[in-house]
Design a protein around this motif. Sequence first.
Motif, PDB file in Angstrom:
ATOM      1  N   GLU A 138      -8.199   2.680   3.888  1.00 24.38           N
ATOM      2  CA  GLU A 138      -9.561   3.187   4.146  1.00 24.38           C
ATOM      3  C   GLU A 138     -10.083   3.805   3.121  1.00 24.38           C
ATOM      4  O   GLU A 138     -11.348   4.006   2.776  1.00 24.38           O
ATOM      5  CB  GLU A 138      -9.518   3.818   5.607  1.00 24.38           C
ATOM      6  CG  GLU A 138      -9.292   3.128   6.717  1.00 24.38           C
ATOM      7  CD  GLU A 138     -10.220   1.787   6.718  1.00 24.38           C
ATOM      8  OE1 GLU A 138     -11.366   2.164   6.520  1.00 24.38           O
ATOM      9  OE2 GLU A 138      -9.896   0.487   7.385  1.00 24.38           O
ATOM     10  N   GLU A 139      -9.041   4.778   2.687  1.00 25.88           N
ATOM     11  CA  GLU A 139      -9.400   5.898   1.622  1.00 25.88           C
ATOM     12  C   GLU A 139      -9.343   5.543   0.075  1.00 25.88           C
ATOM     13  O   GLU A 139     -10.108   6.076  -0.741  1.00 25.88           O
ATOM     14  CB  GLU A 139      -8.517   7.076   1.722  1.00 25.88           C
ATOM     15  CG  GLU A 139      -8.756   7.716   2.881  1.00 25.88           C
ATOM     16  CD  GLU A 139      -7.882   8.805   3.293  1.00 25.88           C
ATOM     17  OE1 GLU A 139      -7.187   9.282   2.341  1.00 25.88           O
ATOM     18  OE2 GLU A 139      -7.905   9.519   4.307  1.00 25.88           O
ATOM     19  N   GLY A 140      -8.522   4.454  -0.054  1.00 21.29           N
ATOM     20  CA  GLY A 140      -8.288   3.986  -1.547  1.00 21.29           C
ATOM     21  C   GLY A 140      -7.458   4.952  -2.217  1.00 21.29           C
ATOM     22  O   GLY A 140      -6.556   5.873  -1.592  1.00 21.29           O
ATOM     23  N   LEU A 141      -7.577   5.265  -3.724  1.00 21.53           N
ATOM     24  CA  LEU A 141      -6.956   6.250  -4.466  1.00 21.53           C
ATOM     25  C   LEU A 141      -7.540   7.756  -4.524  1.00 21.53           C
ATOM     26  O   LEU A 141      -8.955   7.695  -4.453  1.00 21.53           O
ATOM     27  CB  LEU A 141      -6.295   5.728  -5.798  1.00 21.53           C
ATOM     28  CG  LEU A 141      -5.569   4.544  -6.107  1.00 21.53           C
ATOM     29  CD1 LEU A 141      -5.524   4.319  -7.617  1.00 21.53           C
ATOM     30  CD2 LEU A 141      -4.149   4.922  -5.515  1.00 21.53           C
ATOM     31  N   ALA A 195      -7.962  -6.802  -2.256  1.00 22.81           N
ATOM     32  CA  ALA A 195      -6.588  -6.898  -2.830  1.00 22.81           C
ATOM     33  C   ALA A 195      -6.327  -5.406  -3.174  1.00 22.81           C
ATOM     34  O   ALA A 195      -7.326  -4.675  -3.756  1.00 22.81           O
ATOM     35  CB  ALA A 195      -6.615  -7.856  -3.997  1.00 22.81           C
ATOM     36  N   VAL A 196      -4.973  -5.094  -3.363  1.00 19.84           N
ATOM     37  CA  VAL A 196      -4.527  -3.879  -4.153  1.00 19.84           C
ATOM     38  C   VAL A 196      -3.961  -4.168  -5.598  1.00 19.84           C
ATOM     39  O   VAL A 196      -3.337  -5.095  -5.493  1.00 19.84           O
ATOM     40  CB  VAL A 196      -3.562  -2.976  -3.105  1.00 19.84           C
ATOM     41  CG1 VAL A 196      -2.297  -3.939  -2.893  1.00 19.84           C
ATOM     42  CG2 VAL A 196      -3.209  -1.732  -3.714  1.00 19.84           C
ATOM     43  N   VAL A 197      -4.543  -3.512  -6.458  1.00 20.97           N
ATOM     44  CA  VAL A 197      -4.236  -3.660  -7.906  1.00 20.97           C
ATOM     45  C   VAL A 197      -2.609  -3.519  -7.825  1.00 20.97           C
ATOM     46  O   VAL A 197      -2.109  -2.350  -7.746  1.00 20.97           O
ATOM     47  CB  VAL A 197      -4.957  -2.951  -8.569  1.00 20.97           C
ATOM     48  CG1 VAL A 197      -4.464  -3.123 -10.037  1.00 20.97           C
ATOM     49  CG2 VAL A 197      -6.356  -3.295  -8.768  1.00 20.97           C
ATOM     50  N   THR A 198      -2.259  -4.493  -8.518  1.00 22.01           N
ATOM     51  CA  THR A 198      -0.611  -4.356  -8.743  1.00 22.01           C
ATOM     52  C   THR A 198      -0.275  -4.289 -10.375  1.00 22.01           C
ATOM     53  O   THR A 198       0.713  -3.610 -10.573  1.00 22.01           O
ATOM     54  CB  THR A 198       0.234  -5.265  -8.099  1.00 22.01           C
ATOM     55  OG1 THR A 198      -0.261  -6.715  -8.786  1.00 22.01           O
ATOM     56  CG2 THR A 198       0.118  -5.395  -6.440  1.00 22.01           C
ATOM     57  N   ALA A 199      -1.123  -4.796 -11.122  1.00 23.04           N
ATOM     58  CA  ALA A 199      -0.801  -4.753 -12.628  1.00 23.04           C
ATOM     59  C   ALA A 199      -2.095  -4.584 -13.250  1.00 23.04           C
ATOM     60  O   ALA A 199      -3.137  -5.352 -12.882  1.00 23.04           O
ATOM     61  CB  ALA A 199      -0.009  -5.633 -12.756  1.00 23.04           C
ATOM     62  N   VAL A 211     -14.516  -1.164  -6.158  1.00 24.22           N
ATOM     63  CA  VAL A 211     -13.430  -0.632  -5.935  1.00 24.22           C
ATOM     64  C   VAL A 211     -13.389   0.628  -4.904  1.00 24.22           C
ATOM     65  O   VAL A 211     -14.619   1.082  -4.778  1.00 24.22           O
ATOM     66  CB  VAL A 211     -12.792   0.120  -7.203  1.00 24.22           C
ATOM     67  CG1 VAL A 211     -13.677   1.304  -7.697  1.00 24.22           C
ATOM     68  CG2 VAL A 211     -11.563   0.555  -6.968  1.00 24.22           C
ATOM     69  N   ARG A 212     -12.349   0.745  -4.202  1.00 27.51           N
ATOM     70  CA  ARG A 212     -12.769   1.959  -2.887  1.00 27.51           C
ATOM     71  C   ARG A 212     -12.014   2.851  -3.245  1.00 27.51           C
ATOM     72  O   ARG A 212     -10.874   3.179  -3.557  1.00 27.51           O
ATOM     73  CB  ARG A 212     -11.861   1.195  -1.576  1.00 27.51           C
ATOM     74  CG  ARG A 212     -12.128   2.138  -0.509  1.00 27.51           C
ATOM     75  CD  ARG A 212     -12.600   1.345   0.809  1.00 27.51           C
ATOM     76  NE  ARG A 212     -12.774   2.200   1.871  1.00 27.51           N
ATOM     77  CZ  ARG A 212     -14.063   2.481   2.460  1.00 27.51           C
ATOM     78  NH1 ARG A 212     -15.008   1.669   1.986  1.00 27.51           N
ATOM     79  NH2 ARG A 212     -14.137   2.901   3.431  1.00 27.51           N
ATOM     80  N   LEU A 231       0.845  -1.103   0.019  1.00 23.47           N
ATOM     81  CA  LEU A 231      -0.064  -0.061  -0.011  1.00 23.47           C
ATOM     82  C   LEU A 231       0.874   1.304   0.004  1.00 23.47           C
ATOM     83  O   LEU A 231       0.599   2.331  -0.687  1.00 23.47           O
ATOM     84  CB  LEU A 231      -0.962   0.004   1.277  1.00 23.47           C
ATOM     85  CG  LEU A 231      -2.043  -1.057   1.133  1.00 23.47           C
ATOM     86  CD1 LEU A 231      -2.587  -1.061   2.555  1.00 23.47           C
ATOM     87  CD2 LEU A 231      -3.058  -0.484   0.194  1.00 23.47           C
ATOM     88  N   GLN A 232       2.011   1.128   0.638  1.00 25.47           N
ATOM     89  CA  GLN A 232       2.730   2.562   0.919  1.00 25.47           C
ATOM     90  C   GLN A 232       3.681   2.687  -0.464  1.00 25.47           C
ATOM     91  O   GLN A 232       3.594   3.848  -0.923  1.00 25.47           O
ATOM     92  CB  GLN A 232       3.638   2.079   2.080  1.00 25.47           C
ATOM     93  CG  GLN A 232       4.554   3.493   2.229  1.00 25.47           C
ATOM     94  CD  GLN A 232       5.548   3.233   3.430  1.00 25.47           C
ATOM     95  OE1 GLN A 232       5.911   2.431   4.143  1.00 25.47           O
ATOM     96  NE2 GLN A 232       6.533   4.215   3.576  1.00 25.47           N
TER      97      GLN A 232
END
Length: 897
Positions: free
Chosen positions: A20-23, A206-210, A118-119, A12-13
């Motif tokens: 909590e906020e997303g992008l 999950a956080v999108v990586t690609a 999506v958040r 995430l970092q």
Amino acid sequence: MKWFQKTPDEVLQQLDSHREEGLSPEHITERQQTFGSNSLTQAESISPFRLFLKQLKNPLLVVLAFGALLSFYTGHTVDAMAITIIILINALITFFQELKAQKSIDALKDMAAPKCMVRRERKWQEISAAELVPGDLIKLQTGDIVPADGRLIEVTRLEVDEAPLTGESDLIHKKTEALNEADPTLGDQVNMVFMSTSVNHGHGLAVVTATGMKTEVGKIASLMQSTDNRLTPLQNRIAKLSHTLIWAALFIVAVIVGIGLLKGLDPIGMVNTSISLAVAAIPEGLPTVVTIVLTLGAKQMMRNKALAKQLASVETLGSTSVICSDKTGTLTQNKMQTVSVWAAGEYYRISGQGYEPTGDYTDIHGRTRTPKHHFHLNRMLEMSALCNDTTLLEEDGHYRIQGVPTEGAILVAAAKAGIDKEALMATHQRVVSHPFDPKRKMMSVIVRDADGNHTLIVKGAPDVILKHSEVIEYADQRRDIVSNPNLIDDVIHEFGTQALRTLAVAYRPLRPDEIEQPLEELENRLIITGIHGIIDPPRPEATQAVKECHSAGIRVVMITGDHAITAKAIARQMDIIDSDDELVMTGAELNQISDEELQRLAPKTSVFARVTPEHKLRIVKALQSNGEVVAMTGDGVNDSPALRKADIGIAMGITGTGVAKESADLILLDDNFATIVHAVQEGRRIYDNIRKFIRQGLTANVSEVSAILFSFLIMIGEPLLTLAPLMILWINLVSDGMPSLALGVDEAEGDVMQRKPRAGNESFFADNLGTRIVIRGLIMGGLTFAMFMYALNLNLSLEYAQTLAFMTLIFGQLVHVFDARTFTTLYHRNPFSNHLLLWAVFGSACVSLLMVYTPFGNLALGTTPLEPQHLLMTLFIAALPTFILSGLKEIFHMKWL
């Protein structure tokens, strides 16, 4: 970036996202500009017009076009028009065959999830998956298609089906902990999710990586776009044959012009004559017959449940020397099945196929046992059905499961013993259920029977169950684990040697006051009652098909994303490998060796495990570099690049993904590996018949050319043409073409599946076929010229002499066709076994006689009616070469004759 090595907070970092906020909107806009749409780019498709022009590049059609131009130049308009029509017919047939093909990337693109949760800006919202960018936080739930590659940061019993992407037959239990491995395969990256896979159970974040082409599926799409289809062996051979015919035509022109100049003849006349001869050297019917033979072969394959997408690929299986097969769903049933159980000290084998609840229980001595007469076995199976969330369904006589495959396997094992889950549930009420958790690796339920007694039933990994147990049921005893530490380990080892996955069943009677105990305390002091041995078993018909491939000289190579131990055991059962000592290579090992080293090891390796799409592509290339003709079977997205690269790609029609089907050349409509054997036989038959046609057609061409050449070499003064130009065209297209087409549907010779695969670079003229064509052609041409001279010496007209030569050559070819249909001699094949050939020969003879004895034929071809005795003489003399040469070959075993 190796996201699987990082913790959720680190991911995430690094992606500048927030749980909590997303992008933020600024980040979203910036990344959409940087990374583009989360979609798969499509290679530029060829337009129908360009596709049609591509067909005209066929070398044989180029040769015919050359002949048509020469015919126009020399004033032979009818010849030129006929050849032009032949060219258009062939181009149109292949054009329509290929118009529906090459949609691999479209099918792949359709697999992307259209919507996702999506958040963004501190709230969940549904957006188009194409709008995702790296750093987006996505929610995954049961039934979802994963919209992009991502690193998991939260999971709750999340299980993902990655079989279409990785070839892994089991559901993948996901977790969030970082991995320490330097380069795990996709199937081992358990904290990642990948685009186009499906969520089978549970939920997670999950956080999108690609996104897009940077995803693992996108990498496959890139491989598919950069992988060119190779020419089939048949296409290569036809190209070589075309070059041979071009050089033969040029040689004939040079010889005729040279002879004419030496004799002082008119140069212009010599050029016109040599052009006519050059056209005579080209078998105009060859492209049409090859196309029709391939089309008929494709229809026969279709009847045998094999759909050929491109005509040129129909023959390729006959050349195949190596079949690279995916394991899951291709060699195996893709249906987890309990094949062995251990119950209270006794081993039992269970027969049956798939999820059908029919099969027998046998003991270690092979004796059939009835489970209900064996208390411990029957109770263990009842518990397996009660501690189970999966349902067995029947529709129109076909059985399937709804739920987890492993649970389905033990549920079917119970059903084979006559234990019905629904009937059990009527007398056993489930009070509490604790679903399977990857962390504790167990599932448990508390059930109350009709007498009001409560029992805790637990199933899970045997090593874990063992740690929570006190005793083991063994016959009519209960053995404590402390005194028998290796008892369960021995069972696990025994099943492990058979590559069986193990699932233990244990229980514990409960007092009413124990029901409310905490889970950690409840699932203890268990009694182990049995262990299931589970595997995705080989298809019985596939095992037999492997043996038949070996007898045909074809090596079968298993290429799978599954574990090496499982792959090796299945390969051993199916005789793909002969011993446990044979080399099995894993994806990790492939990463450590060069392409040159792989090329050296590939002929010695029959099992490749834990491989990626890139590995499959490397393996196919390595085998092809060794001169192998490679067929690749598969059903998943991960198979697509290798399917395209292989000489022939074979996809599963039922379980295969749309991508695999569109990437393949051949589709097995019944998903049956055994169908490949029928297709191999059909491919070999087709190739044999094409060679037989070439022998028949080129023998006629050599006869025509030599008959005219003899007139230049022997006749004094200005030579006369032995055959008129339209007579040559008639022989090539009608009198020779009709029987030759009948050769295309001839049955296979008896030894077709006992021969070794032919080399990919083998010529049509291998095994002395070229010698036979030349010898028989020269002899027939000589006899044709002799009959021509016989008529002239009788002071008969030129038209009569040409007609006599015309019928001599026609009858000669109609007799020769019976010898051309075998690679031995006509004395070894029943002449009446091919009814279509008999009718074709009869019809060809009749229409040729009409062209001699009707005014229309006389006008069209320049023939004239023959005297009956001369007609009978042509028939007798024309038949002599075939019977005499075949007899000499039969007696003296001269293979070249």
